[in-house]
Design an enzyme around this catalytic site. Structure first.
Site, PDB file in Angstrom:
ATOM      1  N   LYS A  10       0.844  -1.206   0.000  1.00  0.00           N
ATOM      2  CA  LYS A  10       0.000   0.000   0.000  1.00  0.00           C
ATOM      3  C   LYS A  10       0.868   1.241   0.000  1.00  0.00           C
ATOM      4  O   LYS A  10       2.001   1.242   0.500  1.00  0.00           O
ATOM      5  CB  LYS A  10      -0.966   0.024   1.186  1.00  0.00           C
ATOM      6  CG  LYS A  10      -0.330   0.239   2.578  1.00  0.00           C
ATOM      7  CD  LYS A  10      -0.115   1.683   2.966  1.00  0.00           C
ATOM      8  CE  LYS A  10       0.767   1.787   4.200  1.00  0.00           C
ATOM      9  NZ  LYS A  10       1.592   2.969   4.288  1.00  0.00           N
ATOM     10  N   ASP A 140      -2.657  -0.794   9.611  1.00  0.00           N
ATOM     11  CA  ASP A 140      -2.747  -0.945   8.145  1.00  0.00           C
ATOM     12  C   ASP A 140      -3.351  -2.275   7.712  1.00  0.00           C
ATOM     13  O   ASP A 140      -3.569  -2.479   6.517  1.00  0.00           O
ATOM     14  CB  ASP A 140      -1.333  -0.936   7.530  1.00  0.00           C
ATOM     15  CG  ASP A 140      -0.624   0.373   7.679  1.00  0.00           C
ATOM     16  OD1 ASP A 140      -1.297   1.376   7.901  1.00  0.00           O
ATOM     17  OD2 ASP A 140       0.616   0.373   7.570  1.00  0.00           O
TER      18      ASP A 140
HETATM   19  O1  C5P Z   1      -0.715   0.039  14.263  1.00  0.00           O
HETATM   20  P1  C5P Z   1       0.691  -0.373  14.135  1.00  0.00           P
HETATM   21  O2  C5P Z   1       1.115  -1.374  15.153  1.00  0.00           O
HETATM   22  O3  C5P Z   1       1.035  -0.844  12.761  1.00  0.00           O
HETATM   23  O4  C5P Z   1       1.567   0.921  14.364  1.00  0.00           O
HETATM   24  C1  C5P Z   1       2.968   0.856  14.534  1.00  0.00           C
HETATM   25  C2  C5P Z   1       3.433   2.106  15.235  1.00  0.00           C
HETATM   26  O5  C5P Z   1       3.216   3.239  14.398  1.00  0.00           O
HETATM   27  C3  C5P Z   1       2.718   2.414  16.520  1.00  0.00           C
HETATM   28  O6  C5P Z   1       3.314   1.776  17.599  1.00  0.00           O
HETATM   29  C4  C5P Z   1       2.865   3.916  16.611  1.00  0.00           C
HETATM   30  O7  C5P Z   1       4.158   4.259  17.072  1.00  0.00           O
HETATM   31  C5  C5P Z   1       2.810   4.351  15.168  1.00  0.00           C
HETATM   32  N1  C5P Z   1       1.459   4.770  14.748  1.00  0.00           N
HETATM   33  C6  C5P Z   1       0.934   5.959  15.226  1.00  0.00           C
HETATM   34  N2  C5P Z   1      -0.315   6.368  14.840  1.00  0.00           N
HETATM   35  C7  C5P Z   1      -1.034   5.642  13.962  1.00  0.00           C
HETATM   36  C8  C5P Z   1      -0.529   4.438  13.448  1.00  0.00           C
HETATM   37  C9  C5P Z   1       0.733   4.017  13.867  1.00  0.00           C
HETATM   38  O8  C5P Z   1       1.578   6.647  16.014  1.00  0.00           O
HETATM   39  N3  C5P Z   1      -2.234   6.063  13.586  1.00  0.00           N
END
Ligand code: C5P
Length: 303
Positions: A10, A140
């Site tokens: 993506k 994602d």
């Molecule tokens: O959701 P995911 O585990 O993939 O996100 C990885 C990291 O990216 C999170 O721990 C955070 O630090 C950051 N993140 C964020 N805000 C979001 C998505 C991700 O700060 N909306």
């Protein structure tokens, strides 16, 4: 028996990022697009969980975790727990999506594993439940199930498909050294704290959505935007330098993919994408070509 599911990379045509919440996540208004770079995930019934990653020559898999922290294995365990089944599998990932590039390759693998195991184990999980399980794995992952072009809100996990009549080609320029997503979001907070950038509550990008619906390539080019660019470039000044080189090759449309470091050149068709690719080859810059938008996770073989 085995099942293979293909999942796409993506990019974010728009990534609007708001001020960090207490849980460490940032509110987003983003437009995702699935593009034609793929990982194939094969699941095989096995007495214990294992994950095996193979890659195309241009991809370094050294940083992909092999144990229980691998997102594909976490996806498998979450699906088994949801259905209260005591089954495990060997998960084989053939990577075509660069690692730690801002292309959500790990999320693609998790989504593909959910769909593959659902078929292998004949679970008939509803779309609603698959999306809910996906959201627990990463922001994602729900979009990786869906594919196409979609508006993402919340922390990115709430996804709604949007009409997209464009058919862009992307020249994808990965970098040898990856960027960790949390580090980029953290630097975004640092820059906001310093007053170097403004972290405003993100709003739906109406001009972009209209460009997509109308199939208007020029308006699409004008509407591309990524709020994480200053944070990623702050951590990696080489990216700003590289952007300058890419602009010379590809015109003025250079977009950072997600949290980077992959950069993207937008082209209106395959021929002009190939022309830009030839120019990059002459400069010794590695790249891949990918059309957008493409389908989300789908089964490609049963054996
Ligand atoms: O959701 P995911 O585990 O993939 O996100 C990885 C990291 O990216 C999170 O721990 C955070 O630090 C950051 N993140 C964020 N805000 C979001 C998505 C991700 O700060 N909306």
């Amino acid at each position: 028996m085995s099942v293979t599911v293909r999942a796409a990379a993506k990019i974010n045509l728009h990534l609007g990022v708001g001020p960090v919440h207490d849980d460490g996540y940032h509110p987003l208004a983003t437009v995702y697009q699935a593009i034609g770079l793929y990982d194939d995930v094969t699941v095989i019934e096995a007495p214990e969980w294992s994950v095996h990653t193979m890659a195309d020559a241009h991809i370094d898999v050294a940083s992909v975790p092999v144990g229980a922290t691998n997102l594909a294995l976490r996806a498998g365990a979450a699906l088994a727990a949801h259905h209260r089944v005591d089954r495990m599998a060997r998960v084989e990932i053939q990577k075509g999506i660069p690692v730690a590039g801002g292309l959500a390759g790990g999320s693609a693998d998790a989504a593909a594993t959910l769909v593959a195991l659902d078929r292998l184990w004949d679970l008939h999980t509803s779309d609603e439940d698959l999306l809910a399980i996906a959201a627990t794995l990463g922001s994602d992952v729900p979009f990786a199930l869906l594919g196409g072009t979609a508006l993402g809100t919340g922390r990115g996990e709430q996804v709604v498909p949007v009409p997209d009549a464009t058919a862009p080609w992307w020249v994808v320029v990965p970098h040898e050294i990856g960027l960790a997503t949390p580090a980029v979001y953290h630097h975004f907070d640092v820059l906001a704290e310093r007053g170097s950038i403004v972290a405003a509550d993100p709003v739906s990008p109406e001009a972009l959505l209209a460009a997509l619906a109308a199939g208007d390539h020029a308006a699409l080019a004008a509407a591309l935007h990524n709020d994480l660019t200053p944070a990623a470039y702050g951590l990696r000044p080489d990216l700003a330098e590289r952007e300058g080189v890419l602009r010379e090759v590809g015109g003025d449309v250079v977009l950072l993919s997600g949290s980077g470091p992959t950069q993207l050149l937008l082209r209106p068709d395959a021929d002009s994408a190939r022309a830009a690719a030839r120019a990059l080859t002459d400069l010794g810059i590695s790249h891949l070509l990918a059309p957008g938008p493409v389908a989300g996770c789908h089964v490609v073989s049963y054996a």
